[in-house]
Design a protein around this motif. Structure first.
Motif, PDB file in Angstrom:
ATOM      1  N   GLU A   1       0.830  -1.206   0.000  1.00 15.83           N
ATOM      2  CA  GLU A   1       0.000   0.000   0.000  1.00 15.83           C
ATOM      3  C   GLU A   1       0.863   1.254   0.000  1.00 15.83           C
ATOM      4  O   GLU A   1       0.562   2.228  -0.698  1.00 15.83           O
ATOM      5  CB  GLU A   1      -0.926   0.007   1.221  1.00 15.83           C
ATOM      6  CG  GLU A   1      -2.062  -0.972   1.138  1.00 15.83           C
ATOM      7  CD  GLU A   1      -2.929  -0.966   2.405  1.00 15.83           C
ATOM      8  OE1 GLU A   1      -2.745  -0.079   3.263  1.00 15.83           O
ATOM      9  OE2 GLU A   1      -3.770  -1.865   2.524  1.00 15.83           O
ATOM     10  N   ALA A   2       1.930   1.245   0.782  1.00 12.95           N
ATOM     11  CA  ALA A   2       2.836   2.403   0.827  1.00 12.95           C
ATOM     12  C   ALA A   2       3.479   2.635  -0.533  1.00 12.95           C
ATOM     13  O   ALA A   2       3.623   3.787  -0.973  1.00 12.95           O
ATOM     14  CB  ALA A   2       3.905   2.193   1.895  1.00 12.95           C
ATOM     15  N   GLN A   3       3.861   1.563  -1.213  1.00  8.58           N
ATOM     16  CA  GLN A   3       4.451   1.712  -2.539  1.00  8.58           C
ATOM     17  C   GLN A   3       3.426   2.268  -3.528  1.00  8.58           C
ATOM     18  O   GLN A   3       3.757   3.118  -4.361  1.00  8.58           O
ATOM     19  CB  GLN A   3       4.997   0.369  -3.033  1.00  8.58           C
ATOM     20  CG  GLN A   3       6.251  -0.066  -2.311  1.00  8.58           C
ATOM     21  CD  GLN A   3       6.704  -1.463  -2.693  1.00  8.58           C
ATOM     22  OE1 GLN A   3       5.936  -2.237  -3.260  1.00  8.58           O
ATOM     23  NE2 GLN A   3       7.946  -1.791  -2.370  1.00  8.58           N
ATOM     24  N   GLU A   4       2.185   1.796  -3.428  1.00  7.25           N
ATOM     25  CA  GLU A   4       1.133   2.323  -4.296  1.00  7.25           C
ATOM     26  C   GLU A   4       0.887   3.802  -4.014  1.00  7.25           C
ATOM     27  O   GLU A   4       0.739   4.607  -4.938  1.00  7.25           O
ATOM     28  CB  GLU A   4      -0.155   1.518  -4.112  1.00  7.25           C
ATOM     29  CG  GLU A   4      -0.092   0.110  -4.674  1.00  7.25           C
ATOM     30  CD  GLU A   4      -1.313  -0.726  -4.341  1.00  7.25           C
ATOM     31  OE1 GLU A   4      -2.228  -0.227  -3.643  1.00  7.25           O
ATOM     32  OE2 GLU A   4      -1.352  -1.891  -4.767  1.00  7.25           O
ATOM     33  N   GLN A   5       0.848   4.163  -2.724  1.00  4.89           N
ATOM     34  CA  GLN A   5       0.654   5.570  -2.361  1.00  4.89           C
ATOM     35  C   GLN A   5       1.817   6.411  -2.857  1.00  4.89           C
ATOM     36  O   GLN A   5       1.625   7.529  -3.335  1.00  4.89           O
ATOM     37  CB  GLN A   5       0.513   5.715  -0.849  1.00  4.89           C
ATOM     38  CG  GLN A   5      -0.812   5.236  -0.316  1.00  4.89           C
ATOM     39  CD  GLN A   5      -0.905   5.354   1.196  1.00  4.89           C
ATOM     40  OE1 GLN A   5       0.077   5.654   1.871  1.00  4.89           O
ATOM     41  NE2 GLN A   5      -2.095   5.120   1.737  1.00  4.89           N
ATOM     42  N   ARG A   6       3.042   5.878  -2.744  1.00  5.17           N
ATOM     43  CA  ARG A   6       4.224   6.596  -3.229  1.00  5.17           C
ATOM     44  C   ARG A   6       4.101   6.846  -4.728  1.00  5.17           C
ATOM     45  O   ARG A   6       4.363   7.946  -5.214  1.00  5.17           O
ATOM     46  CB  ARG A   6       5.492   5.791  -2.923  1.00  5.17           C
ATOM     47  CG  ARG A   6       6.759   6.538  -3.281  1.00  5.17           C
ATOM     48  CD  ARG A   6       8.010   5.667  -3.091  1.00  5.17           C
ATOM     49  NE  ARG A   6       8.619   5.565  -4.381  1.00  5.17           N
ATOM     50  CZ  ARG A   6       8.785   4.464  -5.090  1.00  5.17           C
ATOM     51  NH1 ARG A   6       8.418   3.320  -4.615  1.00  5.17           N
ATOM     52  NH2 ARG A   6       9.346   4.483  -6.262  1.00  5.17           N
TER      53      ARG A   6
ATOM     54  N   VAL B   1       1.323   7.008  -6.469  1.00  8.77           N
ATOM     55  CA  VAL B   1       0.258   8.005  -6.686  1.00  8.77           C
ATOM     56  C   VAL B   1       0.774   9.404  -6.360  1.00  8.77           C
ATOM     57  O   VAL B   1       0.545  10.361  -7.111  1.00  8.77           O
ATOM     58  CB  VAL B   1      -0.985   7.658  -5.827  1.00  8.77           C
ATOM     59  CG1 VAL B   1      -1.971   8.799  -5.792  1.00  8.77           C
ATOM     60  CG2 VAL B   1      -1.641   6.390  -6.351  1.00  8.77           C
ATOM     61  N   ILE B   2       1.495   9.528  -5.245  1.00  7.03           N
ATOM     62  CA  ILE B   2       2.017  10.839  -4.833  1.00  7.03           C
ATOM     63  C   ILE B   2       3.012  11.358  -5.864  1.00  7.03           C
ATOM     64  O   ILE B   2       2.981  12.538  -6.241  1.00  7.03           O
ATOM     65  CB  ILE B   2       2.654  10.748  -3.431  1.00  7.03           C
ATOM     66  CG1 ILE B   2       1.562  10.579  -2.379  1.00  7.03           C
ATOM     67  CG2 ILE B   2       3.487  11.987  -3.129  1.00  7.03           C
ATOM     68  CD1 ILE B   2       2.079  10.247  -0.987  1.00  7.03           C
TER      69      ILE B   2
ATOM     70  N   ALA C   1       2.597  14.678  -8.005  1.00  3.59           N
ATOM     71  CA  ALA C   1       3.644  15.708  -7.965  1.00  3.59           C
ATOM     72  C   ALA C   1       4.103  16.050  -9.376  1.00  3.59           C
ATOM     73  O   ALA C   1       4.314  17.232  -9.705  1.00  3.59           O
ATOM     74  CB  ALA C   1       4.820  15.225  -7.125  1.00  3.59           C
ATOM     75  N   LYS C   2       4.234  15.037 -10.229  1.00  2.00           N
ATOM     76  CA  LYS C   2       4.648  15.286 -11.619  1.00  2.00           C
ATOM     77  C   LYS C   2       3.582  16.092 -12.345  1.00  2.00           C
ATOM     78  O   LYS C   2       3.904  17.038 -13.080  1.00  2.00           O
ATOM     79  CB  LYS C   2       4.888  13.953 -12.332  1.00  2.00           C
ATOM     80  CG  LYS C   2       5.391  14.126 -13.747  1.00  2.00           C
ATOM     81  CD  LYS C   2       5.637  12.797 -14.422  1.00  2.00           C
ATOM     82  CE  LYS C   2       6.094  13.033 -15.855  1.00  2.00           C
ATOM     83  NZ  LYS C   2       6.201  11.796 -16.603  1.00  2.00           N
ATOM     84  N   GLU C   3       2.314  15.726 -12.126  1.00  2.00           N
ATOM     85  CA  GLU C   3       1.225  16.473 -12.761  1.00  2.00           C
ATOM     86  C   GLU C   3       1.207  17.922 -12.280  1.00  2.00           C
ATOM     87  O   GLU C   3       1.018  18.847 -13.069  1.00  2.00           O
ATOM     88  CB  GLU C   3      -0.115  15.794 -12.473  1.00  2.00           C
ATOM     89  CG  GLU C   3      -0.303  14.474 -13.200  1.00  2.00           C
ATOM     90  CD  GLU C   3      -1.555  13.727 -12.768  1.00  2.00           C
ATOM     91  OE1 GLU C   3      -2.262  14.203 -11.843  1.00  2.00           O
ATOM     92  OE2 GLU C   3      -1.823  12.668 -13.357  1.00  2.00           O
TER      93      GLU C   3
END
Length: 173
Positions: free
Chosen positions: A80-85, A87-88, A92-94
């Motif tokens: 989950e943390a990797q998925e959140q990372r 997404v974040i 951030a890129k967007e």
């Protein structure tokens, strides 16, 4: 064969029935006392130790199961943390791309505004310069007209020469 005699009438090879009785009675009494005083506490301690060992084994098994559950939970949390990372980082890129695009648009708008302002300033300066030149030419024409009128009072040929001379002077300036 010689028999060993320790006491009068005592033979090691042929024990006396009274001796067997008393020996057995003392053995049973000692066994009973030891049973109550030593064997029962030893037996209780052994049962308690067996119970404690079994309890420790059960506890270890439960702890292993708990660790297994925790490991799977940790793996799930890590995923989950990797998925959140991910997404974040995507957000951030967007945001970075949007900010860069906005800054580029703002810069273009400012450049357009500066160009429009510069064009307006150039037009104003051009109009001012034209007006200034027209005013100068008008003043010069008035000066020429004034000088011509003064000279005309004197003579006509002289007026022509003077007009020619003034026109040449205007061309040089």
């Amino acid at each position: 064969m010689t028999q060993f005699v320790f006491f009068a009438g005592f033979s090691v090879m042929q024990p006396d029935p009274g001796l067997i009785f008393w020996t057995a009675l003392i053995f049973i009494i000692i066994w009973g006392v030891l049973g109550r005083a030593a064997f029962k506490p030893i037996q209780t301690a052994l049962k308690k130790r067996d119970s404690d060992i079994q309890h420790a084994l059960d506890e270890a098994k439960r702890a292993r199961e708990e660790i297994g559950k925790m490991q799977s939970q940790n793996d799930l949390l890590l995923k989950e943390a990797q998925e959140q990372r991910t997404v974040i980082l995507k957000e951030a890129k967007e945001m970075r791309d949007a900010t860069l695009k906005r800054a580029e648009e703002d810069a273009k708008a400012k450049v357009q505004a500066m160009l429009a302002e510069a064009k307006t300033d150039i037009e104003h300066m051009s109009l001012e310069l034209k007006t200034s030149i027209k005013n100068e030419l008008g003043n010069m024409a008035l000066d020429i007209a004034e000088k011509l009128v003064r000279k005309e009072l004197k003579s006509n040929t002289e007026n022509m020469e003077l007009a020619q001379k003034l026109v040449e002077e205007i061309k040089f300036n």
